[in-house]
Design a protein around this motif. Structure first.
Motif, PDB file in Angstrom:
ATOM      1  N   ARG A  11       0.687  -1.563  -0.070  1.00 47.61           N
ATOM      2  CA  ARG A  11      -0.574   0.048   0.415  1.00 47.61           C
ATOM      3  C   ARG A  11       1.116   1.226  -0.042  1.00 47.61           C
ATOM      4  NH1 ARG A  11      -0.431   3.687   4.426  1.00 47.61           N
ATOM      5  NH2 ARG A  11       0.211   2.336   5.948  1.00 47.61           N
ATOM      6  N   ARG A  12       2.157   1.523   0.668  1.00 49.89           N
ATOM      7  CA  ARG A  12       3.272   2.253   0.432  1.00 49.89           C
ATOM      8  C   ARG A  12       3.642   2.657  -0.634  1.00 49.89           C
ATOM      9  NH1 ARG A  12       4.282   0.406   6.040  1.00 49.89           N
ATOM     10  NH2 ARG A  12       3.647   1.949   7.627  1.00 49.89           N
ATOM     11  N   LEU A  13       3.514   1.450  -1.759  1.00 48.28           N
ATOM     12  CA  LEU A  13       4.305   1.360  -3.076  1.00 48.28           C
ATOM     13  C   LEU A  13       3.040   2.811  -3.484  1.00 48.28           C
ATOM     14  CD1 LEU A  13       5.754  -2.121  -3.579  1.00 48.28           C
ATOM     15  CD2 LEU A  13       6.833   0.305  -2.767  1.00 48.28           C
ATOM     16  N   GLY A  14       3.565   3.218  -4.772  1.00 49.81           N
ATOM     17  CA  GLY A  14       2.695   4.168  -5.880  1.00 49.81           C
ATOM     18  C   GLY A  14       2.650   3.205  -7.273  1.00 49.81           C
ATOM     19  N   VAL A  15       3.611   2.244  -7.333  1.00 53.61           N
ATOM     20  CA  VAL A  15       3.818   1.232  -8.472  1.00 53.61           C
ATOM     21  C   VAL A  15       2.323   0.677  -8.673  1.00 53.61           C
ATOM     22  CG1 VAL A  15       5.385  -0.579  -9.763  1.00 53.61           C
ATOM     23  CG2 VAL A  15       5.613   0.904  -8.135  1.00 53.61           C
ATOM     24  N   PRO A  16       1.906  -0.378  -7.708  1.00 56.67           N
ATOM     25  CA  PRO A  16       0.725  -0.755  -8.323  1.00 56.67           C
ATOM     26  C   PRO A  16      -0.478  -0.365  -7.848  1.00 56.67           C
ATOM     27  CG  PRO A  16       1.868  -1.526  -6.153  1.00 56.67           C
ATOM     28  CD  PRO A  16       2.610  -0.838  -6.566  1.00 56.67           C
ATOM     29  N   ASP A  17      -0.885   0.911  -8.209  1.00 53.63           N
ATOM     30  CA  ASP A  17      -1.610   1.811  -8.439  1.00 53.63           C
ATOM     31  C   ASP A  17      -3.015   0.906  -8.988  1.00 53.63           C
ATOM     32  OD1 ASP A  17      -3.501   3.768  -6.793  1.00 53.63           O
ATOM     33  OD2 ASP A  17      -3.096   4.814  -8.191  1.00 53.63           O
ATOM     34  N   GLY A  18      -4.179   0.178  -7.689  1.00 48.43           N
ATOM     35  CA  GLY A  18      -5.250   0.276  -8.475  1.00 48.43           C
ATOM     36  C   GLY A  18      -5.058  -1.408  -8.886  1.00 48.43           C
ATOM     37  N   PHE A  19      -3.685  -2.116  -8.228  1.00 53.05           N
ATOM     38  CA  PHE A  19      -4.017  -3.732  -9.080  1.00 53.05           C
ATOM     39  C   PHE A  19      -2.827  -4.403  -7.383  1.00 53.05           C
ATOM     40  CE2 PHE A  19      -3.114  -1.485 -12.822  1.00 53.05           C
ATOM     41  CZ  PHE A  19      -3.991  -2.575 -13.707  1.00 53.05           C
ATOM     42  N   GLU A  20      -3.812  -3.235  -6.353  1.00 52.11           N
ATOM     43  CA  GLU A  20      -2.664  -3.521  -5.454  1.00 52.11           C
ATOM     44  C   GLU A  20      -3.148  -5.830  -4.568  1.00 52.11           C
ATOM     45  OE1 GLU A  20      -4.887  -1.188  -4.780  1.00 52.11           O
ATOM     46  OE2 GLU A  20      -3.076   0.450  -4.790  1.00 52.11           O
ATOM     47  N   ILE A  21      -4.612  -5.930  -4.920  1.00 58.10           N
ATOM     48  CA  ILE A  21      -4.974  -7.177  -4.634  1.00 58.10           C
ATOM     49  C   ILE A  21      -4.741  -8.440  -5.878  1.00 58.10           C
ATOM     50  CG2 ILE A  21      -6.530  -8.851  -4.962  1.00 58.10           C
ATOM     51  CD1 ILE A  21      -8.782  -6.584  -4.177  1.00 58.10           C
ATOM     52  N   TYR A  22      -3.533  -7.988  -6.538  1.00 57.48           N
ATOM     53  CA  TYR A  22      -3.274  -8.488  -7.179  1.00 57.48           C
ATOM     54  C   TYR A  22      -1.765  -8.497  -6.969  1.00 57.48           C
ATOM     55  CZ  TYR A  22      -6.894  -8.708 -10.767  1.00 57.48           C
ATOM     56  OH  TYR A  22      -7.860  -8.265 -11.359  1.00 57.48           O
ATOM     57  N   ALA A  23      -1.091  -7.957  -6.989  1.00 63.18           N
ATOM     58  CA  ALA A  23      -0.127  -7.902  -6.348  1.00 63.18           C
ATOM     59  C   ALA A  23       0.606  -8.789  -4.886  1.00 63.18           C
ATOM     60  CB  ALA A  23       1.391  -5.969  -5.597  1.00 63.18           C
ATOM     61  N   GLY A  24      -0.870  -8.154  -3.972  1.00 64.89           N
ATOM     62  CA  GLY A  24      -0.552  -9.283  -2.574  1.00 64.89           C
ATOM     63  C   GLY A  24      -0.361 -10.815  -3.491  1.00 64.89           C
ATOM     64  N   VAL A  25      -1.442 -11.258  -4.037  1.00 64.69           N
ATOM     65  CA  VAL A  25      -1.433 -12.703  -4.498  1.00 64.69           C
ATOM     66  C   VAL A  25      -0.342 -13.066  -4.978  1.00 64.69           C
ATOM     67  CG1 VAL A  25      -2.875 -14.337  -6.116  1.00 64.69           C
ATOM     68  CG2 VAL A  25      -4.378 -12.369  -4.970  1.00 64.69           C
ATOM     69  N   SER A  26       0.434 -12.253  -6.209  1.00 64.09           N
ATOM     70  CA  SER A  26       1.384 -12.356  -6.526  1.00 64.09           C
ATOM     71  C   SER A  26       2.642 -13.171  -5.197  1.00 64.09           C
ATOM     72  CB  SER A  26       1.801 -11.590  -7.127  1.00 64.09           C
ATOM     73  OG  SER A  26       1.133 -11.113  -8.420  1.00 64.09           O
ATOM     74  N   LEU A  27       2.718 -11.999  -4.277  1.00 67.81           N
ATOM     75  CA  LEU A  27       3.378 -12.040  -3.273  1.00 67.81           C
ATOM     76  C   LEU A  27       3.028 -13.024  -2.533  1.00 67.81           C
ATOM     77  CD1 LEU A  27       3.873  -8.462  -1.411  1.00 67.81           C
ATOM     78  CD2 LEU A  27       5.961  -9.601  -2.824  1.00 67.81           C
TER      79      LEU A  27
END
Length: 66
Positions: free
Chosen positions: A33-49
């Motif tokens: 949430r602190r990164l500006g890169v996955p703006d709008g794709f935070e769920i995908y970033a979380g699942v990827s992690l």
């Protein structure tokens, strides 16, 4: 090397879970949430992690690692 993979896998799983908790409950936890890169794709970033962390932990437990 095995210990490093376990640590990185644990951190990735922890951050992926924290990202998903933040998205569904609005708790202020996690790095995604602190990164500006996955703006709008935070769920995908979380699942990827989460997937990356589980894969790292699986590799660390394989007999050929380290």
């Amino acid at each position: 090397m095995k210990k490093l993979l376990e640590i990185l896998g644990f951190i990735a799983v922890l951050q992926g879970a924290a990202s998903l908790v933040h998205e569904f409950t609005d708790w202020n936890v996690g790095v995604v949430r602190r990164l500006g890169v996955p703006d709008g794709f935070e769920i995908y970033a979380g699942v990827s992690l989460l997937v990356l962390g589980i894969a790292l932990l699986a590799v660390a437990q394989s007999p050929k690692s380290g």
